[in-house]
Design a protein around this motif. Structure first.
Motif, mmCIF file in Angstrom:
data_model
loop_
_atom_site.group_PDB
_atom_site.id
_atom_site.type_symbol
_atom_site.label_atom_id
_atom_site.label_comp_id
_atom_site.label_asym_id
_atom_site.label_seq_id
_atom_site.Cartn_x
_atom_site.Cartn_y
_atom_site.Cartn_z
ATOM 1 N N ASN A 291 0.765 -1.248 0.000
ATOM 2 C CA ASN A 291 0.000 0.000 0.000
ATOM 3 C C ASN A 291 0.801 1.305 0.000
ATOM 4 N N ALA A 292 2.082 1.261 0.316
ATOM 5 C CA ALA A 292 2.828 2.523 0.416
ATOM 6 C C ALA A 292 2.968 3.211 -0.937
ATOM 7 N N LEU A 293 3.061 2.414 -2.000
ATOM 8 C CA LEU A 293 3.238 2.959 -3.351
ATOM 9 C C LEU A 293 2.083 2.546 -4.247
ATOM 10 N N GLN A 294 1.830 3.358 -5.267
ATOM 11 C CA GLN A 294 0.904 2.965 -6.314
ATOM 12 C C GLN A 294 1.566 1.878 -7.162
ATOM 13 N N GLU A 295 0.764 1.054 -7.813
ATOM 14 C CA GLU A 295 1.313 -0.052 -8.599
ATOM 15 C C GLU A 295 2.328 0.427 -9.627
ATOM 16 N N HIS A 296 2.045 1.533 -10.312
ATOM 17 C CA HIS A 296 2.953 2.003 -11.362
ATOM 18 C C HIS A 296 4.247 2.580 -10.794
ATOM 19 N N GLU A 297 4.303 2.834 -9.491
ATOM 20 C CA GLU A 297 5.509 3.379 -8.861
ATOM 21 C C GLU A 297 6.452 2.288 -8.374
ATOM 22 N N LYS A 298 5.932 1.062 -8.201
ATOM 23 C CA LYS A 298 6.697 0.018 -7.516
ATOM 24 C C LYS A 298 7.894 -0.477 -8.318
ATOM 25 N N GLY A 299 7.801 -0.469 -9.635
ATOM 26 C CA GLY A 299 8.874 -1.025 -10.465
ATOM 27 C C GLY A 299 10.242 -0.410 -10.189
ATOM 28 N N PHE A 300 10.278 0.912 -10.039
ATOM 29 C CA PHE A 300 11.549 1.599 -9.821
ATOM 30 C C PHE A 300 11.792 1.965 -8.365
ATOM 31 N N ASN A 301 10.758 1.865 -7.527
ATOM 32 C CA ASN A 301 10.865 2.460 -6.195
ATOM 33 C C ASN A 301 10.595 1.503 -5.038
ATOM 34 N N GLN A 302 10.480 0.223 -5.321
ATOM 35 C CA GLN A 302 10.257 -0.736 -4.237
ATOM 36 C C GLN A 302 11.243 -1.885 -4.356
ATOM 37 N N VAL A 303 11.996 -2.097 -3.291
ATOM 38 C CA VAL A 303 13.041 -3.120 -3.282
ATOM 39 C C VAL A 303 12.829 -4.024 -2.073
ATOM 40 N N VAL A 304 12.865 -5.334 -2.303
ATOM 41 C CA VAL A 304 12.793 -6.313 -1.219
ATOM 42 C C VAL A 304 14.070 -7.148 -1.256
ATOM 43 N N VAL A 305 14.793 -7.156 -0.161
ATOM 44 C CA VAL A 305 16.022 -7.943 -0.084
ATOM 45 C C VAL A 305 15.946 -8.854 1.138
ATOM 46 N N TYR A 306 16.829 -9.852 1.179
ATOM 47 C CA TYR A 306 16.870 -10.799 2.291
ATOM 48 C C TYR A 306 18.202 -10.682 3.025
ATOM 49 N N GLY A 307 18.112 -10.751 4.343
ATOM 50 C CA GLY A 307 19.284 -10.507 5.170
ATOM 51 C C GLY A 307 20.491 -11.352 4.829
#
Length: 349
Positions: free
Chosen positions: A41-57
């Protein structure tokens, strides 16, 4: 600053985001709930491609995480960086990693939402990093709920979805699924999908959708023992034997142990009236008639003997004693002892 799961979720739903969330502790349900909400929910769907990163420890060090966090968003108000399994970051508690993280926490990038999912353990609040996280991040520390807290949690969770649930349905879910909140929420969510508009979750809904047999379950066995109905008890045992995957003995022994230890407490209570027993049962007050009958059927010393027999059965099923008896044989022997008490002088020979 320390927060509650409910408080954090309330702020998130208002789209009031903080620069850093540090979610830690023994109960992963709330950690996943908050991280998943931010991810969705923090970003709009079209924003996630460049602005959302998920990494693992296990795949990153502190410097790599902060390199992501210090980036500016592209064509978006903010970016999101989520670190799952953050407890596996190799240098999270090493001197250089601590120094780098503390520096960032004291002056985080306002356009970044940085989320650490630090499961099954917590930072030492006496150490420097723990103190800086406490002061500069939204800190959540979760603890496992005790078994006696699960019924209230189930009721609250269901009500938060706008649905009612019966006390017997709560008992079935709490006893059969236990204190695993993630599994509890998954099972409840499945039940909600199958409900008609305005329908409540009752015993029948749980039995039909969670794989609990209506006639052949541990509560029916418990009722058969109270009624001294050997025929019904043996039918249930045969069903358990034919369906071992859905009826493992250790959890069932735990439920019987809980019942008889509660019965022992009631025997020692000064007020054995129906109202007194109801008060002692708390959220199990709807079972008062069953417990009142059990108090008459099982005198105090017989309850003590039964608790001993359950402990012996527990050791047998765990392979500590009892040779190579099968789970079915152990349960048959236990039920026989419960239904056919021997004189106290012979009870433990």
């Amino acid at each position: 600053m320390s927060h509650t799961p409910e408080g954090i979720m309330e702020q998130l739903k208002k789209r009031q985001f903080a620069p850093v969330y540090f979610l830690q502790g023994e109960e992963p349900f709330y950690i996943d709930q908050i991280a998943d909400f931010i991810e969705a929910n923090a970003l709009q769907e079209h924003e996630k491609g460049f602005n959302q990163v998920v990494v693992y420890g296990k795949d990153v060090d502190v410097a790599t995480v902060l390199l992501q966090a210090k980036r500016f968003p592209m064509m978006s108000e903010r970016q999101v960086v989520i670190v799952k399994e953050a407890q596996s970051i190799a240098d999270l508690e090493r001197e250089e990693g601590v120094r780098q993280l503390e520096t960032y926490l004291q002056n985080p990038l306002p356009s970044t939402i940085l989320v650490f999912c630090h499961k099954h353990k917590s930072l030492d609040g006496r150490k420097s990093l723990g103190k800086v996280v406490q002061k500069h991040a939204v800190l959540l520390t979760t603890k496992k709920l005790y078994d006696n807290q699960i019924p209230a949690w189930i009721t609250s969770y269901v009500k938060s979805k706008g649905v009612q649930i019966s006390p017997k349905a709560v008992l079935l879910l709490s006893e059969f699924i236990g204190a695993d909140l993630s599994r509890q929420s998954n099972e409840i969510d499945k039940l909600l999908i199958n409900l008609q508009p305005g329908q409540a979750i009752d015993e029948r809904v749980v039995q039909e959708n969670v794989g609990i047999s209506k006639e052949y379950n541990i509560f029916e066995l418990q009722s058969a023992l109270i009624a001294q109905d050997a025929l019904k008890a043996n039918r249930i045992i045969q069903y358990f034997e034919a369906n071992p995957k859905n009826n493992p003995l250790i959890p069932n022994l735990s439920l019987l142990f809980t019942f008889f230890t509660k019965l022992l407490t009631l025997h020692q209570s000064a007020d054995k009236s129906e109202s007194g027993v109801r008060k002692s049962l708390g959220n199990r007050g709807f079972l008062v008639k069953e417990y009142m009958l059990a108090l008459r059927v099982f005198p105090l010393m017989r309850v003590v003997d039964i608790i001993h027999h359950i402990r012996v059965a527990d050791l047998q099923v765990k392979g500590i004693s009892g040779g190579d008896m099968s789970e079915s044989e152990i349960l048959k022997e236990l039920v026989f002892k419960i239904l056919h008490p021997v004189p106290r002088t012979l009870a433990f020979h």
